[in-house]
Write an enzyme that holds these catalytic residues in place. Structure first.
Site, short mmCIF file in Angstrom:
data_model
loop_
_atom_site.label_atom_id
_atom_site.label_comp_id
_atom_site.label_asym_id
_atom_site.label_seq_id
_atom_site.Cartn_x
_atom_site.Cartn_y
_atom_site.Cartn_z
N ASP A 256 5.48 -2.72 3.15
CA ASP A 256 4.97 -3.45 2.01
C ASP A 256 5.00 -2.50 0.81
O ASP A 256 5.34 -1.32 0.94
CB ASP A 256 3.55 -3.99 2.30
C1 GLC Z 1 2.88 -7.34 -2.30
C2 GLC Z 1 2.53 -8.14 -1.06
C3 GLC Z 1 3.73 -8.61 -0.29
C4 GLC Z 1 4.87 -8.82 -1.27
C5 GLC Z 1 5.28 -7.47 -1.78
C6 GLC Z 1 6.42 -7.55 -2.81
O1 GLC Z 1 1.94 -6.35 -2.49
O2 GLC Z 1 1.61 -7.60 -0.12
O3 GLC Z 1 3.35 -9.80 0.40
O4 GLC Z 1 5.94 -9.46 -0.62
O5 GLC Z 1 4.19 -6.76 -2.34
O6 GLC Z 1 5.95 -8.18 -3.96
#
Ligand code: GLC
Length: 725
Positions: A256
């Site tokens: 993430d």
């Molecule tokens: C965010 C989220 C994730 C998302 C990623 C890209 O913090 O936790 O669900 O897809 O970053 O935006």
């Protein structure tokens, strides 16, 4: 044409270690193509970018990768296309209330077509974290509290995004996230510690991920969460033992956002270098946003702290997805070959999804549907009656607010000039404590016979990092409702929100209540069609609604405990006699001030007719551990309007080698019935559907006695038993 593995292995053989590590690095877009990004791409340091959109910009970025880097490996281009791209569908929790895989598949397909036309070829969805905590802002993105429902609907989303062939135009790679257990964040506070047993992981959190892996989801995302002391992004039990060794998963895992470098903040790594080592060794194939891989993996490999074999596996996983996407043949997007975004078909799909996601929670004296011919003066009141932005909900980076049709607009269009419509916002925002707007709202309500209130949460109050410790209607909405209710008029409340709310007090102020979630672009026409009876509501709750936030976690598929509460053994706090004896109130599992049941249970939803379940029977009351039975019931529409019922099948394993939930959803189907019509509904129940992970984490079907229910909610209308031999 050589096959995928030969192609990937041949390409891998040409790559330097630096180029391999480049494929494992995802860069966040910064708007446009800064020189340093262009140079990094040219030098093979970039495998993916996220958060850039626009077909010309993305084609140019892709061109640099394909034509100006040594090996010309195309980029995979990610974006959070969570519930629509420019045409916005209901939030996923709302879509889950439709219990309709085909409507969810269609929504994802439309989202994929619109996103792909802008150059995006990868979305970070479906979010399939099972959660029972409405305080958690990300419940809005989830598919609810049940692993079976989340599995069926999560797979439908994957199928919608990816289609039957990922390389076809308009199909994009999906991402099962956030693996795993994120929905158990302590206190419903985002990013908080997750203390979860392996049994709970395997029996509740994993099934939707396993279902999506089996359905061919192209990628997984590791969660931010610290799971029992080992953050998901460094958790080899999750990413290697389960995902690779047990499930034989072939896609790639992306971290993430910054979750690799956050290993330092977690206190799991001392510095970037150690963070990179832990994540790479645990099986994170691609690092999102932070760049510890670029900075440290080469030296870690030289020092033998990370195996190049693992790097080769990561790169193969990534190259394989790019191959499946057809990016090596067709890296560029030809926008002209796509339908126009926001076209009527897309809007129609968004409207149908919004219609099917609305849940009728209360309808005293059949106040709904409203009959146009009986209406003279209608008051439309509330901060969410006419707010294009708010009705789209969370995660709508690309949503076109200007395309939204609001409830007020739709009601005006539906009633035309025949009815006198008065509108007052009443409250500047859903959160405001300012009552200045009360007077105007009460004045128009006093001049009307019918009052339709639109209240709930602004979109910012749910979604990532937007958790609430009190989940009543925010601000002074209840106070306004109470004042309106004193007029004694026919009052309907439509709630737009990103989570279950505690409506114990609210429900008493109105005759009818529709929960519309955040319904997206076409929320207005969808709600209007339901209010005026063009279609009957069919939504069912994908998550329990607590009476009070203090009941959380409260969910239908709970364990029985040794002292379950019943109405005979529960004494409400206001009914306890003075000087009551210590054990006189019933020593069972309940709250003195809230009881032991939610206000509205999982699977609940009313409609404009009455459905009568009868004549439940089984093909057999016994089956072997490898057998199956057919479940039959008659469903009659005994009311006066056609409607759709979502018939549900639940079971209970009465005795297990570990305790089993008091109910488990094992089937559901939509049944459309004309007034007076009866249909036989059939469920096919296999013994393997009853399998669970036992004390030694073996996936087993245990012989024994089972309860079985069929009905219109988890309360179950009809009951019988069967035995697994
Ligand atoms: C965010 C989220 C994730 C998302 C990623 C890209 O913090 O936790 O669900 O897809 O970053 O935006």
């Amino acid at each position: 044409m050589i096959n995928k593995d030969e192609f990937v292995n041949e390409l891998l053989g040409k790559m330097t270690l630096a180029e391999k590590i480049g494929q494992m690095s995802q860069f966040a877009g910064r708007g446009g193509i800064p020189h340093d990004l262009a140079d990094d791409i040219r030098h093979g340091k970039v495998g993916s970018i996220l958060n850039e959109v626009g077909v010309d910009l993305l084609n140019e970025i892709q061109r640099i990768a394909v034509e100006e880097s040594r090996l010309g490996i195309p980029l995979i281009i990610g974006r959070d296309v969570i519930h629509g791209y420019q045409t916005v569908f209901p939030i996923p929790l709302g879509q889950a209330a439709s219990w309709n895989p085909s409507i969810i598949r269609e929504g994802a397909r439309v989202a994929a077509v619109e996103a792909a036309s802008d150059g995006v070829n990868w979305t970070f969805a479906p979010m399939i974290d099972v959660t029972r905590d409405a305080r958690w802002g990300r419940i809005a993105e989830s598919l609810g509290e049940d692993p079976y429902l989340a599995s069926k609907l999560g797979v439908a989303m994957v199928e919608g995004f990816q289609g039957d062939d990922l390389s076809k135009e308009g199909h994009i790679a999906a991402c099962a996230k956030h693996f795993a257990g994120y929905g158990y964040s302590e206190a419903g506070r985002d990013y908080a510690y997750v203390n979860i047993s392996e049994s709970e992981l395997r029996n509740v959190a994993f099934p939707p991920f396993k279902a999506c892996a089996d359905a061919g989801v192209a990628t997984f995302m590791s969660a931010f969460s610290d799971i029992n002391g080992v953050p998901s992004t460094a958790n080899d039990f999750l990413l290697r033992k389960v995902l690779r060794d047990e499930w034989n998963y072939k896609g790639f895992v992306v971290s993430d956002w910054d979750s690799v470098i956050q290993l330092i903040t977690h206190g799991f790594a001392e510095h970037d270098r150690e963070a990179a080592m832990h994540a790479a060794n645990a099986g994170v194939d691609m690092e999102m946003a932070s760049h510890t891989y670029l900075a440290h993996l080469e030296e870690l490999i030289e020092e033998g702290k990370v195996n190049e074999e693992d790097i080769n596996s990561s790169v193969k996983h990534i190259l394989s997805v790019k191959y499946d996407l057809g990016l090596f043949e067709k890296p560029y997007t030809n926008a002209s070959s796509f339908p126009e975004k926001g076209n009527n078909n897309h809007l129609a799909a968004a409207k149908e999804a919004a219609i099917q996601s609305c849940v009728l929670l209360k309808n005293d004296h059949q106040v709904l549907p409203l009959k146009k011919e009986n209406l003279k003066n209608v008051a439309v009141i509330g901060p969410l009656a006419d707010d294009k932005h708010e009705q789209m909900g969370t995660w709508v980076f690309d949503g076109k607010a200007e395309w939204c049709q609001t409830p007020l607009q739709a009601i005006r269009k539906e009633l035309g000039d025949d009815v006198n419509i008065r509108y007052a916002r009443g409250l500047e925002t859903s959160r405001t404590k300012n009552r200045d707007g009360f007077a105007e709202a009460l004045a128009i309500a006093a001049e009307s016979e019918t009052i339709i209130m639109f209240m709930g949460e602004e979109s910012i109050l749910s979604g990532e990092a937007h958790c609430r410790a009190d989940i009543d209607l925010p601000g002074v909405q209840n106070e306004l409702l109470e004042e309106i209710s004193k007029l004694g008029k026919q009052t309907i409340l439509v709630i737009l929100a990103g989570r279950p709310l505690t409506l114990e007090q609210t429900q008493h102020y109105v005759n009818s209540m529709i929960f519309a979630w955040h319904p997206g672009t076409m929320g207005g026409p969808a709600i209007s069609d339901i209010l005026f009876g063009k279609v009957a509501p069919s939504g069912k709750l994908p998550v329990s609604f607590p009476r009070m936030v203090g009941q959380i976690p409260i969910y239908y598929n709970h364990r029985n405990s040794g002292k379950p509460a019943t109405y005979e053994t529960f004494t409400y706090i206001d009914h306890i006699p003075t000087r009551a004896g210590q054990t006189s109130t019933g020593n069972t599992s309940f709250h003195l001030d809230a009881g032991f049941e939610p206000l509205y249970p999982f699977g609940f939803g009313l409609t404009y007719t009455h459905f009568h379940y009868h004549h439940l029977r089984l093909s057999s009351h016994e089956m072997p551990v490898d057998g199956s039975i057919e479940v039959f019931a008659e469903l009659t529409n005994s009311g006066s309007r056609e409607a759709v019922e979502i018939a549900q099948l639940y079971i209970r394993d009465q005795v297990g080698s570990i305790t089993r939930p008091v109910k488990e959803l094992k089937g559901f189907q939509r049944v459309h019935l004309q007034p007076g019509e009866t249909k036989t509904i059939v469920f096919h129940l296999k013994a393997s559907d009853l399998a669970f992970y036992n004390r030694t984490m073996q996936h087993v079907v245990e012989p024994g006695h089972f309860d079985l229910w069929v009905g219109g909610s988890s309360n179950g209308d009809l009951h019988t038993n069967f035995t697994v031999r």
